[in-house]
Scaffold this motif. Structure first.
Motif, mmCIF file in Angstrom:
data_model
loop_
_atom_site.group_PDB
_atom_site.id
_atom_site.type_symbol
_atom_site.label_atom_id
_atom_site.label_comp_id
_atom_site.label_asym_id
_atom_site.label_seq_id
_atom_site.Cartn_x
_atom_site.Cartn_y
_atom_site.Cartn_z
ATOM 1 N N ASP A 83 0.823 -1.214 0.000
ATOM 2 C CA ASP A 83 0.000 0.000 0.000
ATOM 3 C C ASP A 83 0.855 1.261 0.000
ATOM 4 O OD1 ASP A 83 -2.423 -1.429 0.049
ATOM 5 O OD2 ASP A 83 -2.283 -1.679 2.221
ATOM 6 N N GLY A 84 2.173 1.091 -0.162
ATOM 7 C CA GLY A 84 3.059 2.248 -0.240
ATOM 8 C C GLY A 84 3.486 2.812 1.095
ATOM 9 N N VAL A 85 3.389 2.030 2.168
ATOM 10 C CA VAL A 85 3.799 2.518 3.484
ATOM 11 C C VAL A 85 4.618 1.447 4.198
ATOM 12 C CG1 VAL A 85 1.792 4.021 3.734
ATOM 13 C CG2 VAL A 85 1.694 1.676 4.618
ATOM 14 N N ILE A 86 5.369 1.876 5.194
ATOM 15 C CA ILE A 86 5.996 0.942 6.126
ATOM 16 C C ILE A 86 5.474 1.270 7.514
ATOM 17 C CG2 ILE A 86 8.066 0.576 4.742
ATOM 18 C CD1 ILE A 86 9.569 2.400 6.618
ATOM 19 N N ILE A 118 14.529 1.833 6.813
ATOM 20 C CA ILE A 118 14.533 3.129 6.132
ATOM 21 C C ILE A 118 15.568 3.131 5.006
ATOM 22 C CG2 ILE A 118 15.133 5.574 6.412
ATOM 23 C CD1 ILE A 118 13.880 5.371 9.241
ATOM 24 N N ASN A 119 16.727 2.547 5.265
ATOM 25 C CA ASN A 119 17.798 2.531 4.270
ATOM 26 C C ASN A 119 17.442 1.704 3.044
ATOM 27 O OD1 ASN A 119 19.655 4.249 5.494
ATOM 28 N ND2 ASN A 119 20.500 2.616 6.765
ATOM 29 N N ARG A 120 16.485 0.786 3.152
ATOM 30 C CA ARG A 120 16.069 0.005 1.991
ATOM 31 C C ARG A 120 15.276 0.853 1.003
ATOM 32 N NH1 ARG A 120 12.435 -3.984 2.978
ATOM 33 N NH2 ARG A 120 13.050 -5.004 1.037
ATOM 34 N N TYR A 121 14.615 1.886 1.503
ATOM 35 C CA TYR A 121 13.734 2.688 0.658
ATOM 36 C C TYR A 121 14.349 4.033 0.257
ATOM 37 C CZ TYR A 121 10.027 -0.535 2.040
ATOM 38 O OH TYR A 121 9.268 -1.654 2.250
ATOM 39 N N SER A 150 13.119 2.153 20.819
ATOM 40 C CA SER A 150 12.241 1.628 19.775
ATOM 41 C C SER A 150 11.385 2.746 19.217
ATOM 42 C CB SER A 150 11.359 0.505 20.327
ATOM 43 O OG SER A 150 10.551 0.985 21.393
ATOM 44 N N VAL A 151 10.814 2.506 18.044
ATOM 45 C CA VAL A 151 10.047 3.538 17.352
ATOM 46 C C VAL A 151 8.754 2.933 16.811
ATOM 47 C CG1 VAL A 151 11.229 3.114 15.158
ATOM 48 C CG2 VAL A 151 10.162 5.325 15.573
ATOM 49 N N SER A 152 7.698 3.738 16.788
ATOM 50 C CA SER A 152 6.419 3.332 16.211
ATOM 51 C C SER A 152 5.951 4.422 15.253
ATOM 52 C CB SER A 152 5.361 3.113 17.300
ATOM 53 O OG SER A 152 5.723 2.054 18.165
ATOM 54 N N GLY A 153 5.242 4.017 14.225
ATOM 55 C CA GLY A 153 4.734 4.997 13.263
ATOM 56 C C GLY A 153 4.411 4.353 11.937
ATOM 57 N N ARG A 154 3.747 5.110 11.086
ATOM 58 C CA ARG A 154 3.354 4.668 9.752
ATOM 59 C C ARG A 154 3.797 5.750 8.774
ATOM 60 N NH1 ARG A 154 -0.856 1.266 7.743
ATOM 61 N NH2 ARG A 154 -1.681 1.958 5.725
ATOM 62 N N PHE A 155 4.642 5.362 7.790
ATOM 63 C CA PHE A 155 5.274 6.356 6.930
ATOM 64 C C PHE A 155 5.172 5.953 5.458
ATOM 65 C CE2 PHE A 155 7.538 6.046 10.980
ATOM 66 C CZ PHE A 155 7.413 7.340 11.452
ATOM 67 N N PRO A 156 4.883 6.934 4.578
ATOM 68 C CA PRO A 156 4.909 6.656 3.133
ATOM 69 C C PRO A 156 6.330 6.302 2.703
ATOM 70 C CG PRO A 156 3.811 8.749 3.619
ATOM 71 C CD PRO A 156 4.494 8.323 4.880
ATOM 72 N N ILE A 157 6.458 5.283 1.879
ATOM 73 C CA ILE A 157 7.801 4.864 1.483
ATOM 74 C C ILE A 157 8.485 5.903 0.606
ATOM 75 C CG2 ILE A 157 7.193 2.440 1.665
ATOM 76 C CD1 ILE A 157 7.042 2.349 -1.370
ATOM 77 N N THR A 158 7.708 6.819 0.031
ATOM 78 C CA THR A 158 8.289 7.875 -0.799
ATOM 79 C C THR A 158 8.758 9.068 0.015
ATOM 80 O OG1 THR A 158 6.085 8.798 -1.173
ATOM 81 C CG2 THR A 158 6.928 7.240 -2.811
#
Length: 328
Positions: A256-259, A273-276, A292-300
Motif C-alpha cells: 500500500d506504499g507505506v511501512i 529506512i535505508n532500503r527505501y 524503539s520507534v512506532s509509526g506509519r510512513f509513506p515509502i516515498t
C-alpha cells in the motif's frame, strides 16, 4: 634507498586498490564499475590482497576522518571557486563512510549506487524506492518491493518458480487451479500449493516467508515447516525458526506504499529506512540502540521517519553529501 620491481608493483596495486574503495564509498559506482572491479581483482592474489588491505584501512580510519568529512561537506556546498575534482570528492566521501563504521565490501553496494555481483543474473529488478508488478504467467502475479532482484525458473518452457536473490516479493496465484510454485531463497526452498498468496523477504542471508492464503511448505536442509494463512517463519544461519502468527495488514503494508513500525528497535527501523531511501542513515549514538520507534510512513517520504526519530529522541542530525545522514 633502492626499490625493486616487486616493491613498485605493490605500491601501484595499493594505489589502484585505494582508488577502487574510494569509488565504492562514493555511492556513484555503476554496474560497469563493479564488473571492472571484478576483472581487476581476478588478475591475481596480489590484487585481491591489496583490495582487502584498502578496505581495512578505510574501515578503520576512525575519528581522524572527521576533518575530511568537514572538508568534503564544505567543498560540496561552496558556491564559487574551483570545482572539486573527482579524486578529492571520492576521498572525502570514503572518509565519511569509514567514520560511520560501514564495511566496504566489493560484494555489497555501500550506498545503493550499483548492483551486487550476486544479482547480475536477475530477470527482474527494482531500484531503491521502486516497486514493480510483473505477470509471470496467466495465473501468477509478482509484486516486487524496493531493492529486489528475481530470477525466474522454467520447466518445459513454462515458469514454475523463481529465485529471490534479494529484497521482498509477493506472489499472488489465487486464480490458479492447482499445481505448485517453487521459490528458492538462500539455502531454503519454499513450495506453495496453488492457489495461494504468499510473501518472501530476503535481506542479507536471512529469509522470512509469510503465508496469506493457501498452504506453503518451507524447507531448510532436513528441517521443514508448513504454513497456513496468517502465519510466517524465518530462517538463516541459525536454522529454521518456529512458526508464528502475524497481522497481514502490517506485514503487507509495503504493497500500500507505506511501512509500519510498532515498537521496532531503532537499529532495525533505520535498516528498513535505508532500503527505501538512497544514501545511508547511520546511527552514531550507541545509547539510542536500545530505543524503539512506532509509526506509519509513506515509502516515498522516508525523511519524515528521520524527522520523527530526531524529535522523539532529541537526536542530533548531521547531513553530508551523497544523502548521508548521521543520527545521534
Amino acid at each position: 634507498m633502492t626499490f625493486t620491481n616487486d616493491d613498485k608493483s605493490k605500491k601501484r596495486l595499493r594505489h589502484e586498490a585505494d582508488a577502487w574503495v574510494r569509488l565504492l564509498a562514493s555511492g556513484r559506482a555503476t554496474d560497469e564499475d563493479a564488473r571492472a572491479l571484478q576483472r581487476w581483482r581476478a588478475q591475481g592474489p596480489m590484487h585481491r590482497a591489496a583490495f582487502e588491505d584498502a578496505k581495512r584501512l578505510w574501515r578503520d580510519f576512525g575519528p581522524a576522518g572527521e576533518r575530511l568529512i568537514a572538508q568534503a561537506a564544505a567543498n560540496a556546498a561552496r558556491p564559487t571557486g574551483p570545482r572539486m575534482n573527482r579524486r578529492a570528492f571520492l576521498g572525502g566521501m570514503a572518509a565519511a563512510a569509514s567514520v560511520a563504521g560501514v564495511a566496504l565490501l566489493a560484494e555489497h553496494p555501500l550506498l545503493g549506487g550499483w548492483t551486487p555481483i550476486s544479482e547480475w543474473g536477475a530477470d527482474y529488478r527494482t531500484a531503491t524506492g521502486e516497486q514493480r508488478t510483473v505477470r509471470l504467467r496467466e495465473d501468477v502475479v509478482l509484486a516486487m518491493n524496493t531493492q529486489t532482484s528475481i530470477e525466474v525458473q522454467r520447466q518445459d518452457g513454462r515458469i514454475d518458480g523463481m529465485t529471490l536473490l534479494a529484497g521482498e516479493a509477493a506472489i499472488d496465484a489465487m486464480t490458479a487451479t492447482g499445481g505448485l510454485f517453487r521459490i528458492s531463497s538462500g539455502a531454503g526452498r519454499i513450495t506453495a500449493e496453488l492457489p495461494a498468496r504468499l510473501e518472501v523477504r530476503r535481506v542479507g542471508e536471512r529469509t522470512c516467508v509469510t503465508c496469506l492464503r493457501g498452504r506453503v511448505a518451507v524447507q531448510l536442509g532436513d528441517q521443514q515447516r508448513t504454513l497456513a494463512a496468517r502465519y510466517q517463519v524465518d530462517y538463516g544461519e541459525d536454522g529454521l525458526q518456529a512458526v508464528r502468527a502475524i497481522e497481514p495488514e502490517q506485514v503487507s503494508a509495503w504493497r500500500d506504499g507505506v511501512i509500519v513500525f510498532r515498537n521496532t528497535p531503532l537499529p532495525d527501523a533505520i535498516s528498513e529506512i535505508n532500503r527505501y531511501r538512497r544514501g545511508r542513515v547511520m546511527l552514531m549514538d550507541k545509547a539510542l540502540e536500545g530505543r524503539s520507534v512506532s509509526g506509519r510512513f509513506p515509502i516515498t517520504r522516508m525523511d519524515l521517519a528521520i524527522t520523527q526519530i530526531q524529535q522523539a529522541f532529541s537526536a542530533r542530525v548531521t547531513t553530508l553529501p551523497g544523502d548521508i545522514v548521521l543520527l545521534g
